[in-house]
Motif scaffolding. Structure first.
Motif, PDB file in Angstrom:
ATOM      1  N   GLY A   1       0.806  -1.213   0.000  1.00  0.00           N
ATOM      2  CA  GLY A   1       0.000   0.000   0.000  1.00  0.00           C
ATOM      3  C   GLY A   1       0.838   1.261   0.000  1.00  0.00           C
ATOM      4  O   GLY A   1       0.600   2.183  -0.780  1.00  0.00           O
ATOM      5  N   SER A   2       1.837   1.304   0.861  1.00  0.00           N
ATOM      6  CA  SER A   2       2.684   2.499   0.896  1.00  0.00           C
ATOM      7  C   SER A   2       3.663   2.512  -0.273  1.00  0.00           C
ATOM      8  O   SER A   2       3.930   3.571  -0.847  1.00  0.00           O
ATOM      9  CB  SER A   2       3.421   2.608   2.228  1.00  0.00           C
ATOM     10  N   ARG A   3       4.171   1.372  -0.650  1.00  0.00           N
ATOM     11  CA  ARG A   3       5.127   1.299  -1.761  1.00  0.00           C
ATOM     12  C   ARG A   3       4.535   1.864  -3.056  1.00  0.00           C
ATOM     13  O   ARG A   3       5.188   2.593  -3.787  1.00  0.00           O
ATOM     14  CB  ARG A   3       5.550  -0.148  -1.963  1.00  0.00           C
ATOM     15  N   PHE A   4       3.264   1.511  -3.318  1.00  0.00           N
ATOM     16  CA  PHE A   4       2.612   1.970  -4.547  1.00  0.00           C
ATOM     17  C   PHE A   4       1.680   3.157  -4.305  1.00  0.00           C
ATOM     18  O   PHE A   4       0.927   3.542  -5.182  1.00  0.00           O
ATOM     19  CB  PHE A   4       1.861   0.817  -5.216  1.00  0.00           C
ATOM     20  N   GLN A   5       1.740   3.725  -3.104  1.00  0.00           N
ATOM     21  CA  GLN A   5       0.914   4.885  -2.738  1.00  0.00           C
ATOM     22  C   GLN A   5      -0.559   4.647  -3.049  1.00  0.00           C
ATOM     23  O   GLN A   5      -1.218   5.453  -3.701  1.00  0.00           O
ATOM     24  CB  GLN A   5       1.443   6.136  -3.438  1.00  0.00           C
ATOM     25  N   ILE A   6      -1.060   3.522  -2.539  1.00  0.00           N
ATOM     26  CA  ILE A   6      -2.456   3.166  -2.759  1.00  0.00           C
ATOM     27  C   ILE A   6      -3.310   3.918  -1.746  1.00  0.00           C
ATOM     28  O   ILE A   6      -3.137   3.774  -0.541  1.00  0.00           O
ATOM     29  CB  ILE A   6      -2.652   1.635  -2.634  1.00  0.00           C
ATOM     30  N   ARG A   7      -4.216   4.735  -2.242  1.00  0.00           N
ATOM     31  CA  ARG A   7      -5.078   5.562  -1.391  1.00  0.00           C
ATOM     32  C   ARG A   7      -6.469   4.962  -1.225  1.00  0.00           C
ATOM     33  O   ARG A   7      -7.195   5.335  -0.323  1.00  0.00           O
ATOM     34  CB  ARG A   7      -5.209   6.965  -1.991  1.00  0.00           C
ATOM     35  N   GLY A   8      -6.860   4.087  -2.133  1.00  0.00           N
ATOM     36  CA  GLY A   8      -8.167   3.454  -2.058  1.00  0.00           C
ATOM     37  C   GLY A   8      -8.201   2.229  -2.955  1.00  0.00           C
ATOM     38  O   GLY A   8      -7.393   2.095  -3.876  1.00  0.00           O
ATOM     39  N   ILE A   9      -9.099   1.323  -2.643  1.00  0.00           N
ATOM     40  CA  ILE A   9      -9.264   0.106  -3.435  1.00  0.00           C
ATOM     41  C   ILE A   9     -10.734  -0.031  -3.816  1.00  0.00           C
ATOM     42  O   ILE A   9     -11.583   0.537  -3.121  1.00  0.00           O
ATOM     43  CB  ILE A   9      -8.759  -1.145  -2.664  1.00  0.00           C
ATOM     44  N   PRO A  10     -11.055  -0.723  -4.868  1.00  0.00           N
ATOM     45  CA  PRO A  10     -10.143  -1.427  -5.762  1.00  0.00           C
ATOM     46  C   PRO A  10      -9.306  -0.454  -6.580  1.00  0.00           C
ATOM     47  O   PRO A  10      -9.725   0.662  -6.878  1.00  0.00           O
ATOM     48  CB  PRO A  10     -11.061  -2.245  -6.666  1.00  0.00           C
ATOM     49  N   LEU A  11      -8.114  -0.922  -6.922  1.00  0.00           N
ATOM     50  CA  LEU A  11      -7.196  -0.161  -7.757  1.00  0.00           C
ATOM     51  C   LEU A  11      -6.520  -1.143  -8.698  1.00  0.00           C
ATOM     52  O   LEU A  11      -6.020  -2.178  -8.244  1.00  0.00           O
ATOM     53  CB  LEU A  11      -6.130   0.524  -6.888  1.00  0.00           C
ATOM     54  N   ILE A  12      -6.541  -0.852  -9.991  1.00  0.00           N
ATOM     55  CA  ILE A  12      -5.790  -1.686 -10.920  1.00  0.00           C
ATOM     56  C   ILE A  12      -4.589  -0.891 -11.403  1.00  0.00           C
ATOM     57  O   ILE A  12      -4.680   0.316 -11.636  1.00  0.00           O
ATOM     58  CB  ILE A  12      -6.651  -2.195 -12.105  1.00  0.00           C
ATOM     59  N   ILE A  13      -3.453  -1.592 -11.470  1.00  0.00           N
ATOM     60  CA  ILE A  13      -2.223  -0.984 -11.977  1.00  0.00           C
ATOM     61  C   ILE A  13      -1.706  -1.871 -13.103  1.00  0.00           C
ATOM     62  O   ILE A  13      -1.589  -3.091 -12.944  1.00  0.00           O
ATOM     63  CB  ILE A  13      -1.151  -0.815 -10.883  1.00  0.00           C
ATOM     64  N   LEU A  14      -1.401  -1.244 -14.218  1.00  0.00           N
ATOM     65  CA  LEU A  14      -0.867  -1.937 -15.381  1.00  0.00           C
ATOM     66  C   LEU A  14       0.649  -1.756 -15.405  1.00  0.00           C
ATOM     67  O   LEU A  14       1.145  -0.622 -15.360  1.00  0.00           O
ATOM     68  CB  LEU A  14      -1.499  -1.369 -16.655  1.00  0.00           C
TER      69      LEU A  14
ATOM     70  N   GLN B   1      -5.777   2.856 -12.322  1.00  0.00           N
ATOM     71  CA  GLN B   1      -7.178   3.288 -12.363  1.00  0.00           C
ATOM     72  C   GLN B   1      -7.858   2.859 -11.062  1.00  0.00           C
ATOM     73  O   GLN B   1      -7.971   1.666 -10.788  1.00  0.00           O
ATOM     74  CB  GLN B   1      -7.883   2.656 -13.571  1.00  0.00           C
ATOM     75  N   PRO B   2      -8.325   3.812 -10.257  1.00  0.00           N
ATOM     76  CA  PRO B   2      -9.065   3.454  -9.046  1.00  0.00           C
ATOM     77  C   PRO B   2     -10.531   3.196  -9.370  1.00  0.00           C
ATOM     78  O   PRO B   2     -11.058   3.668 -10.389  1.00  0.00           O
ATOM     79  CB  PRO B   2      -8.909   4.693  -8.165  1.00  0.00           C
ATOM     80  N   GLY B   3     -11.185   2.452  -8.487  1.00  0.00           N
ATOM     81  CA  GLY B   3     -12.625   2.234  -8.603  1.00  0.00           C
ATOM     82  C   GLY B   3     -12.988   0.972  -9.365  1.00  0.00           C
ATOM     83  O   GLY B   3     -12.215   0.474 -10.177  1.00  0.00           O
ATOM     84  N   ALA B   4     -14.183   0.474  -9.079  1.00  0.00           N
ATOM     85  CA  ALA B   4     -14.677  -0.742  -9.736  1.00  0.00           C
ATOM     86  C   ALA B   4     -15.012  -0.456 -11.192  1.00  0.00           C
ATOM     87  O   ALA B   4     -15.498   0.631 -11.524  1.00  0.00           O
ATOM     88  CB  ALA B   4     -15.900  -1.279  -8.996  1.00  0.00           C
ATOM     89  N   MET B   5     -14.734  -1.433 -12.047  1.00  0.00           N
ATOM     90  CA  MET B   5     -15.006  -1.303 -13.478  1.00  0.00           C
ATOM     91  C   MET B   5     -15.643  -2.594 -13.980  1.00  0.00           C
ATOM     92  O   MET B   5     -15.428  -3.657 -13.402  1.00  0.00           O
ATOM     93  CB  MET B   5     -13.700  -1.067 -14.253  1.00  0.00           C
ATOM     94  N   ASP B   6     -16.390  -2.502 -15.078  1.00  0.00           N
ATOM     95  CA  ASP B   6     -16.909  -3.721 -15.696  1.00  0.00           C
ATOM     96  C   ASP B   6     -15.859  -4.258 -16.670  1.00  0.00           C
ATOM     97  O   ASP B   6     -14.857  -3.601 -16.970  1.00  0.00           O
ATOM     98  CB  ASP B   6     -18.260  -3.479 -16.379  1.00  0.00           C
ATOM     99  N   ALA B   7     -16.080  -5.475 -17.171  1.00  0.00           N
ATOM    100  CA  ALA B   7     -15.087  -6.143 -18.018  1.00  0.00           C
ATOM    101  C   ALA B   7     -14.780  -5.335 -19.274  1.00  0.00           C
ATOM    102  O   ALA B   7     -13.621  -5.183 -19.658  1.00  0.00           O
ATOM    103  CB  ALA B   7     -15.559  -7.547 -18.383  1.00  0.00           C
ATOM    104  N   ARG B   8     -15.799  -4.805 -19.916  1.00  0.00           N
ATOM    105  CA  ARG B   8     -15.594  -4.041 -21.145  1.00  0.00           C
ATOM    106  C   ARG B   8     -14.728  -2.809 -20.887  1.00  0.00           C
ATOM    107  O   ARG B   8     -13.848  -2.474 -21.670  1.00  0.00           O
ATOM    108  CB  ARG B   8     -16.939  -3.657 -21.743  1.00  0.00           C
TER     109      ARG B   8
END
Length: 146
Positions: free
Chosen positions: A104-117, A127-134
């Motif tokens: 969390g601190s290493r990647f400075q995660i402020r909230g979840i869900p969070l996807i990182i590419l 991209q923070p926040g829930a997303m649909d598959a599309r």
């Protein structure tokens, strides 16, 4: 691309060299025979994530989540569906931030869900926040162009 690429096994963490032309042929790990591109996102710990970031030459999308997070649980099926659509061009993994709190601190995660590419060990988008598959598929495609 005809050169072999390096991929870390999601099960035993062995480093594999696969001819790029064989990526779509469901390659398996040379050490444990597990699929290198499983049907569903695979679980990571911080140590496993480090190994994948160091060795992998296929883009990796990581869902940072926690079991108590409602939006995280709601997004899980969409993340799995996006994984099926994008494999073997992108590998999908999940990392439980509750069990791996240093991440969390290493990647400075402020909230979840969070996807990182990640691509070749480097973060290229988040991209923070829930997303649909599309939306997940579109977002990843947008960031891997070029």
């Amino acid at each position: 691309m005809t050169d072999p690429i390096h991929i870390t096994c999601p099960v035993c963490q062995a480093k594999n060299r696969i001819p790029a032309a064989r990526l779509a042929a469901n390659p398996t790990c040379g050490a444990c025979k597990a699929p290198l591109f499983p049907d569903t996102p695979f679980e990571l710990t911080e140590a496993k994530l480090n190994k994948h970031l160091k060795n992998d030459e296929v883009p990796l999308l990581v869902d940072f989540w926690a079991p108590w997070c409602g939006p995280c649980r709601m997004m899980a099926p969409a993340f799995a569906e996006a994984s099926k659509q994008m494999s073997p061009n992108v590998r999908f993994a999940k990392l439980d931030t509750e069990q791996n709190q240093a991440v969390g601190s290493r990647f400075q995660i402020r909230g979840i869900p969070l996807i990182i590419l990640f691509d070749k060990g480097r973060e290229i988008a988040r991209q923070p926040g829930a997303m649909d598959a599309r939306s997940i598929v579109g977002w990843v495609g947008q960031h891997l162009k070029g």
